[in-house]
Write an enzyme that holds these catalytic residues in place. Structure first.
Site, PDB file in Angstrom:
ATOM      1  N   VAL A  81       0.842  -1.197   0.000  1.00 35.98           N
ATOM      2  CA  VAL A  81       0.000   0.000   0.000  1.00 35.98           C
ATOM      3  C   VAL A  81       0.878   1.247   0.000  1.00 35.98           C
ATOM      4  CG1 VAL A  81      -1.790   1.270   1.239  1.00 35.98           C
ATOM      5  CG2 VAL A  81      -1.802  -1.236   1.250  1.00 35.98           C
ATOM      6  N   SER A  82       0.644   2.127  -0.939  1.00 38.07           N
ATOM      7  CA  SER A  82       1.400   3.380  -0.992  1.00 38.07           C
ATOM      8  C   SER A  82       0.596   4.457  -1.704  1.00 38.07           C
ATOM      9  CB  SER A  82       2.740   3.186  -1.720  1.00 38.07           C
ATOM     10  OG  SER A  82       2.540   3.040  -3.124  1.00 38.07           O
ATOM     11  N   ARG A  89      -3.820  13.409   0.639  1.00 37.55           N
ATOM     12  CA  ARG A  89      -5.016  14.173   1.023  1.00 37.55           C
ATOM     13  C   ARG A  89      -6.042  14.284  -0.114  1.00 37.55           C
ATOM     14  NH1 ARG A  89      -2.141  13.104   4.615  1.00 37.55           N
ATOM     15  NH2 ARG A  89      -1.374  14.446   6.299  1.00 37.55           N
ATOM     16  N   ARG A  90      -6.084  13.271  -0.964  1.00 37.94           N
ATOM     17  CA  ARG A  90      -7.064  13.263  -2.048  1.00 37.94           C
ATOM     18  C   ARG A  90      -8.025  12.080  -1.945  1.00 37.94           C
ATOM     19  NH1 ARG A  90      -3.928  15.142  -7.609  1.00 37.94           N
ATOM     20  NH2 ARG A  90      -2.490  16.644  -6.656  1.00 37.94           N
ATOM     21  N   GLY A  91      -7.946  11.328  -0.858  1.00 33.50           N
ATOM     22  CA  GLY A  91      -8.840  10.194  -0.671  1.00 33.50           C
ATOM     23  C   GLY A  91      -8.422   8.930  -1.399  1.00 33.50           C
ATOM     24  N   LEU A  93      -6.111   6.613  -0.544  1.00 34.91           N
ATOM     25  CA  LEU A  93      -6.018   5.468   0.344  1.00 34.91           C
ATOM     26  C   LEU A  93      -7.403   4.946   0.690  1.00 34.91           C
ATOM     27  CD1 LEU A  93      -4.432   3.519   2.128  1.00 34.91           C
ATOM     28  CD2 LEU A  93      -4.480   5.252   3.939  1.00 34.91           C
ATOM     29  N   TYR A 123      -4.540   2.493   9.985  1.00 32.79           N
ATOM     30  CA  TYR A 123      -5.605   1.603   9.521  1.00 32.79           C
ATOM     31  C   TYR A 123      -6.765   1.421  10.483  1.00 32.79           C
ATOM     32  CZ  TYR A 123      -2.366   0.588   5.775  1.00 32.79           C
ATOM     33  OH  TYR A 123      -1.533   0.702   4.702  1.00 32.79           O
ATOM     34  N   PHE A 417       4.650  -9.431   5.203  1.00 29.87           N
ATOM     35  CA  PHE A 417       4.165  -9.654   3.834  1.00 29.87           C
ATOM     36  C   PHE A 417       3.811  -8.327   3.194  1.00 29.87           C
ATOM     37  CE2 PHE A 417       0.639 -10.315   6.798  1.00 29.87           C
ATOM     38  CZ  PHE A 417      -0.322  -9.458   6.322  1.00 29.87           C
TER      39      PHE A 417
END
Length: 417
Positions: A81-82, A89-91, A93, A123, A417
């Site tokens: 995840v990156s 800050r653009r949603g 994720l 998370y 992982f």
């Protein structure tokens, strides 16, 4: 640019992975990249592109994970995840987390999602709770003695050790031990094809002057019952005294004698005065075999985060340490299909968990359910923090459910992982 994640095409992997590596400032060898390419499930990987350039990445891995009661169940491993620093800050994720959980639910094969976090605070807002921690120790073996029970010491002395300076040469023996160990401890992952190579990754840049990875296997009547993978970093003081380090990478044993034989071997490696052990279970038997725990410099950290994707199926997939009959009122803002009341009925042999309109005994969020799921954090401890609420104080529901959710061994994630 659209925030809508797109499924990764195999031809896009190089650019997609380069974006991930840039976000983590990583510098991998060609061997590491080749392994990660082989382990990537492209059909379960997604990304966001801006003018043909990947700016956000995420993947899912098809795991099978041990849960309390000894079952090994499907679990979706969230990984890679990156988000590029130019697109924060653009949603992005949130959109990837949304897509992943929707995809897992639609596929219907996995009721759990798990991950490791580069930053611990990320998370929780997506429903992931800390389900397993890991222990680290820096042991002064020149001053700390092993105190083995007489029977264990005698049995360990009768075991045979086979050592190799090339860890890969004993791969088959190690994997046979690992496979038998998986159902014994919640959080352990079955090694799917290719994953047996992960513990052997040993780039020189990460050795910090230590030797290449070595291995020792414990044999009983020719059958492997334990192994340790480790490296040695030699060091001499100004006066010429040897004060090297044994750096333990991995240790697994199927019984107390095998465990004792491995630690005694590590303690006795020539020219060393310290054993550095990272990523061990919180209840590692070693803690009960040393005469001076203060000189073991132990610490713990977060390791595995878990969230039920389907509450009913997740709770029915594990066993319970004591009979349980409880109605849980679950709140799940990110996956609203889980929100509601669930009747859980089960014991050590299995469980049933179904929606109900009955009055709730306990109320909690899906994040707290994830924290308690593997048995490493008790519902009573969470209640003490105000995170689990007993709807009828004095009913005994909290104590009974907390005991049932427990595990006789601490959960543990054997590798990342």
């Amino acid at each position: 640019m659209t925030n809508e994640p797109q499924v990764l095409q195999p031809s896009e992997w190089d650019a997609w992975y380069a974006s991930l590596q840039s976000a983590f400032a990583a510098d991998e060898t060609s061997e590491e990249q080749e392994l990660n390419r082989a382990l990537t499930e492209s059909e379960r990987s997604i990304g966001v592109w801006d003018e043909g350039r990947p700016v956000a990445t995420a993947g899912l891995l098809s795991f099978r994970m041990a849960v309390p009661g000894g079952a090994v169940v499907p679990a979706a491993g969230v990984t890679m995840v990156s988000v590029a620093p130019t697109h924060r800050r653009r949603g992005l994720l949130r959109s990837m987390m949304r897509r992943q959980l929707d995809d897992v639910r639609e596929a219907g094969e996995e009721s759990l999602a798990v991950l490791t976090a580069s930053e611990a605070g990320i998370y929780g807002r997506f429903g992931y709770g800390l389900a397993a921690r890991s222990l680290s120790a820096r042991i002064d073996t020149a001053r700390v003695a092993l105190e083995l029970p007489a029977g264990t010491a005698d049995e360990a002395a009768g075991l045979r050790l086979r050592q190799s300076d090339e860890a890969a040469s004993l791969l088959a023996e190690c994997e046979s031990v690992y496979a038998r160990a998986v159902p014994r401890r919640p959080g352990m992952l079955e090694r799917r094809p290719g994953w047996e190579r992960v513990p052997l990754v040993d780039p020189e840049r990460k050795r910090d002057g230590a030797s290449p990875l070595r291995c020792v296997v414990v044999l009983r009547d020719g059958e492997p019952v334990g192994y340790a993978r480790y490296a040695v970093r030699l060091h001499w003081t100004q006066t010429g005294a040897a004060e090297g380090e044994v750096r333990l990478r991995e240790l697994e044993a199927l019984d107390p004698a095998g465990h004792a034989a491995l630690w005694r071997f590590l303690w006795g490696i020539d020219l060393t005065a310290t054993v550095v052990a990272d990523d061990r279970p919180l209840d590692d038997p070693l803690l009960h075999l040393v005469d001076d725990p203060r000189r073991c410099a132990t610490a713990f950290r977060d390791a595995l985060y878990l969230r039920p994707v389907e509450v009913g199926a997740a709770l029915a997939a594990r066993g319970y340490a004591a009979p349980v009959e409880v109605v849980l009122e679950v709140e799940d803002a990110f996956c609203p299909w889980n929100t509601g009341r669930w009747r859980l009925s089960g014991d050590v042999k299995g469980a049933v968990c179904e929606p109900t309109r009955d009055a709730a005994d306990l109320s909690l969020s899906v994040r707290e359910l994830g924290r308690a799921y593997l048995g490493g954090t008790s519902l009573s401890a969470l209640a003490g923090a105000g995170l689990v609420r007993e709807q009828r104080p004095g009913s005994g529901a909290l104590a009974a459910a907390s005991a049932a959710f427990g595990s006789d061994v601490q959960p543990w994630l054997p590798h990342g992982f």
